[in-house]
Enzyme design. Sequence first.
Site, PDB file in Angstrom:
ATOM      1  N   ASP A 163      68.142 -55.774 -37.262  1.00 33.37           N
ATOM      2  CA  ASP A 163      69.524 -56.246 -37.325  1.00 33.37           C
ATOM      3  C   ASP A 163      69.984 -56.464 -38.760  1.00 33.37           C
ATOM      4  OD1 ASP A 163      69.620 -56.268 -34.576  1.00 33.37           O
ATOM      5  OD2 ASP A 163      69.153 -58.413 -34.406  1.00 33.37           O
ATOM      6  N   ARG A 166      64.105 -63.593 -32.534  1.00 34.66           N
ATOM      7  CA  ARG A 166      64.979 -64.654 -33.041  1.00 34.66           C
ATOM      8  C   ARG A 166      65.289 -65.699 -31.964  1.00 34.66           C
ATOM      9  NH1 ARG A 166      69.740 -61.239 -35.554  1.00 34.66           N
ATOM     10  NH2 ARG A 166      70.662 -63.315 -35.859  1.00 34.66           N
ATOM     11  N   TYR A 187      55.978 -59.263 -36.495  1.00 35.36           N
ATOM     12  CA  TYR A 187      57.082 -59.891 -37.219  1.00 35.36           C
ATOM     13  C   TYR A 187      56.650 -61.255 -37.727  1.00 35.36           C
ATOM     14  CZ  TYR A 187      60.556 -56.595 -35.276  1.00 35.36           C
ATOM     15  OH  TYR A 187      61.284 -55.486 -34.938  1.00 35.36           O
ATOM     16  N   ARG A 209      64.959 -50.771 -35.009  1.00 40.72           N
ATOM     17  CA  ARG A 209      66.350 -50.894 -35.452  1.00 40.72           C
ATOM     18  C   ARG A 209      66.645 -52.351 -35.809  1.00 40.72           C
ATOM     19  NH1 ARG A 209      68.631 -47.300 -30.358  1.00 40.72           N
ATOM     20  NH2 ARG A 209      67.805 -45.289 -31.057  1.00 40.72           N
TER      21      ARG A 209
END
Length: 252
Positions: free
Chosen positions: A60, A205, A118, A58
């Site tokens: 952002d 992040r 990522y 999911r």
Amino acid sequence: MEMEKNKLLKRVKLVIGYDGTNYCGWQIQINGITVEEVINRELSRLLGEDIVVIGASRTDSGVHALGNVAVFDTYTKIPAEKISFALNQRLPEDITIQNSEEVPLDFHPRYCNSTKTYEYKILNRRFDIPVLRLYSHFVYMPLDVERMRSAAEYLVGEHDFKSFCSARTQVKDTVRTIYALEVSKKDEMICIRISGNGFLYNMVRIIVGTLIKVGLGVYPPEHVKEILKLCDRNAAGPKAPAKGLTLIGIEY
């Protein structure tokens, strides 16, 4: 009759790439349009069924993806591998299905063992470059990449990452395993690539924001060990902006 109907049912796996700039993330919400909402709508129109996809990650608002994964169940006679071609004719230019294939009915993209990867891009130079502004985080102060690499080493392995997740997370188990965390630089672009068995809300992040603090000389590299030990979100660095983050892929 029910068994006969189930034989016609099939589960299709999609690999999805998207530019997250114009979307309020992956998951359907009331705040604005999302990637999941667009895919549900266009799949339902294509197949003539009420389709609801189940996504693996999911992402952002503003986060991009090269290989997010989703599945859906359908009775369509269209071969699974052809659905990507048909669906791409209907999707906007910033969402593209990279692959579609049939998978077992019990395959679930979130509950199967997987490795997620990522990448986060940091443009480190005196002035920003407009064409890169949507896909990288601009930092004008010089970053020490070697210090960032040293700090990253402390995060590899199995740890309690409670310090590196949003305080709003509702997950009770905050232990995760990072398999690899690499910091590289080519010209003026720094790339942070991270692979793990799963990530907490905003975890990548916050890790990036902490490594930036190390690169700026605010924290010594070994301070990351202390941040892990404290299990306190306030101990870690700020959350880096979403636009620099891309979900590269998910391997099952």
